[in-house]
Design a protein around this motif. Structure first.
Motif, PDB file in Angstrom:
ATOM      1  N   ALA A  10       0.829  -1.208   0.000  1.00  0.00           N
ATOM      2  CA  ALA A  10       0.000   0.000   0.000  1.00  0.00           C
ATOM      3  C   ALA A  10       0.861   1.254   0.000  1.00  0.00           C
ATOM      4  CB  ALA A  10      -0.926  -0.011   1.214  1.00  0.00           C
ATOM      5  N   PHE A  11       1.972   1.213   0.726  1.00  0.00           N
ATOM      6  CA  PHE A  11       2.891   2.355   0.765  1.00  0.00           C
ATOM      7  C   PHE A  11       3.420   2.660  -0.631  1.00  0.00           C
ATOM      8  CE2 PHE A  11       7.060   4.282   1.137  1.00  0.00           C
ATOM      9  CZ  PHE A  11       6.859   5.271   2.086  1.00  0.00           C
ATOM     10  N   ILE A  12       3.920   1.631  -1.307  1.00  0.00           N
ATOM     11  CA  ILE A  12       4.473   1.816  -2.653  1.00  0.00           C
ATOM     12  C   ILE A  12       3.387   2.258  -3.625  1.00  0.00           C
ATOM     13  CG2 ILE A  12       5.482   0.574  -4.619  1.00  0.00           C
ATOM     14  CD1 ILE A  12       7.040  -1.067  -2.477  1.00  0.00           C
ATOM     15  N   ALA A  13       2.184   1.707  -3.470  1.00  0.00           N
ATOM     16  CA  ALA A  13       1.078   2.073  -4.361  1.00  0.00           C
ATOM     17  C   ALA A  13       0.710   3.543  -4.238  1.00  0.00           C
ATOM     18  CB  ALA A  13      -0.139   1.205  -4.069  1.00  0.00           C
ATOM     19  N   ALA A  14       0.968   4.149  -3.095  1.00  0.00           N
ATOM     20  CA  ALA A  14       0.613   5.552  -2.891  1.00  0.00           C
ATOM     21  C   ALA A  14       1.671   6.512  -3.406  1.00  0.00           C
ATOM     22  CB  ALA A  14       0.364   5.831  -1.408  1.00  0.00           C
ATOM     23  N   VAL A  48      -1.539   5.929   3.308  1.00  0.00           N
ATOM     24  CA  VAL A  48      -1.493   7.326   3.765  1.00  0.00           C
ATOM     25  C   VAL A  48      -0.038   7.779   3.926  1.00  0.00           C
ATOM     26  CG1 VAL A  48      -2.038   8.878   5.680  1.00  0.00           C
ATOM     27  CG2 VAL A  48      -3.792   7.341   4.798  1.00  0.00           C
ATOM     28  N   LEU A  49       0.804   6.934   4.498  1.00  0.00           N
ATOM     29  CA  LEU A  49       2.216   7.310   4.662  1.00  0.00           C
ATOM     30  C   LEU A  49       2.908   7.478   3.314  1.00  0.00           C
ATOM     31  CD1 LEU A  49       3.314   5.237   7.779  1.00  0.00           C
ATOM     32  CD2 LEU A  49       2.860   7.694   7.624  1.00  0.00           C
ATOM     33  N   TYR A  56       5.678  15.487   0.964  1.00  0.00           N
ATOM     34  CA  TYR A  56       6.997  16.018   1.286  1.00  0.00           C
ATOM     35  C   TYR A  56       7.776  16.344   0.011  1.00  0.00           C
ATOM     36  CZ  TYR A  56      11.836  16.383   2.615  1.00  0.00           C
ATOM     37  OH  TYR A  56      13.126  16.830   2.739  1.00  0.00           O
ATOM     38  N   LEU A  57       7.752  15.434  -0.963  1.00  0.00           N
ATOM     39  CA  LEU A  57       8.441  15.711  -2.226  1.00  0.00           C
ATOM     40  C   LEU A  57       7.884  16.966  -2.883  1.00  0.00           C
ATOM     41  CD1 LEU A  57       8.739  12.098  -3.678  1.00  0.00           C
ATOM     42  CD2 LEU A  57      10.567  13.499  -2.695  1.00  0.00           C
ATOM     43  N   GLY A  58       6.583  17.154  -2.771  1.00  0.00           N
ATOM     44  CA  GLY A  58       5.970  18.364  -3.318  1.00  0.00           C
ATOM     45  C   GLY A  58       6.473  19.626  -2.642  1.00  0.00           C
ATOM     46  N   VAL A 122      -6.858  12.937   3.275  1.00  0.00           N
ATOM     47  CA  VAL A 122      -6.293  11.777   2.592  1.00  0.00           C
ATOM     48  C   VAL A 122      -6.628  10.495   3.366  1.00  0.00           C
ATOM     49  CG1 VAL A 122      -4.120  10.668   1.925  1.00  0.00           C
ATOM     50  CG2 VAL A 122      -4.509  13.067   1.377  1.00  0.00           C
ATOM     51  N   SER A 123      -6.544  10.556   4.687  1.00  0.00           N
ATOM     52  CA  SER A 123      -6.853   9.385   5.512  1.00  0.00           C
ATOM     53  C   SER A 123      -8.311   8.965   5.363  1.00  0.00           C
ATOM     54  CB  SER A 123      -6.558   9.673   6.981  1.00  0.00           C
ATOM     55  OG  SER A 123      -5.184   9.912   7.178  1.00  0.00           O
TER      56      SER A 123
END
Length: 141
Positions: A10-14, A48-49, A56-58, A122-123
């Motif tokens: 899920a982390f990678i998918a986001a 969500v993470l 953060y990248l934004g 987002v959550s």
């Protein structure tokens, strides 16, 4: 281990990397590979993470946007800003959507949306999406 693999999926998918955690979640629900609530928590928190990484990248885009190699033109950034301002902060409820959702979380960071608002919206959106995936998996299989 089941929850951890779902979390990372899920982390990678986001992030801006292509991945689909819904398939893994569905298979885990169907195979009853864990407690449904913990599967939902793992997927939602991981996703969500991952969106927080995009945020953060934004926030760091301004530092790089003037470089020649930067992949997004100033005109594209202006269009994205106009689109984001048109639909507002509440469009973050749709950060779970394929194709547009991940860039939306990046743009929220670029435009410095208050992080607490970002995190809440987002959550909610991602949590509801995973709840729907689980409900459909339980109903259909």
């Amino acid at each position: 281990m089941v929850y951890l693999s779902l979390f990372f999926s899920a982390f990678i998918a986001a992030t801006l990397l292509p991945a689909a955690s819904e398939l893994l979640l569905t298979s885990m629900v169907v195979k009853q590979s864990g407690h449904v609530f913990l599967l939902w928590c793992s997927a939602t928190i991981g996703n969500v993470l991952g969106s927080c990484v995009n945020y953060y990248l934004g926030t760091q885009v301004e530092l790089l946007s003037h470089r020649r190699w930067f992949p997004v033109s100033q005109s594209s950034m202006a269009r994205a800003q106009a689109h984001f301002q048109r639909y507002g902060t509440f469009s973050l409820l749709f950060a779970w959507l394929p194709i547009v959702g991940d860039p939306l979380t990046l743009i929220a960071g670029v435009f410095k949306i208050r992080f607490s608002v970002f995190l809440l919206l987002v959550s909610i959106g991602k949590g509801l999406r995973y709840a729907l995936v689980i409900a459909l998996a339980m109903e259909l299989f």
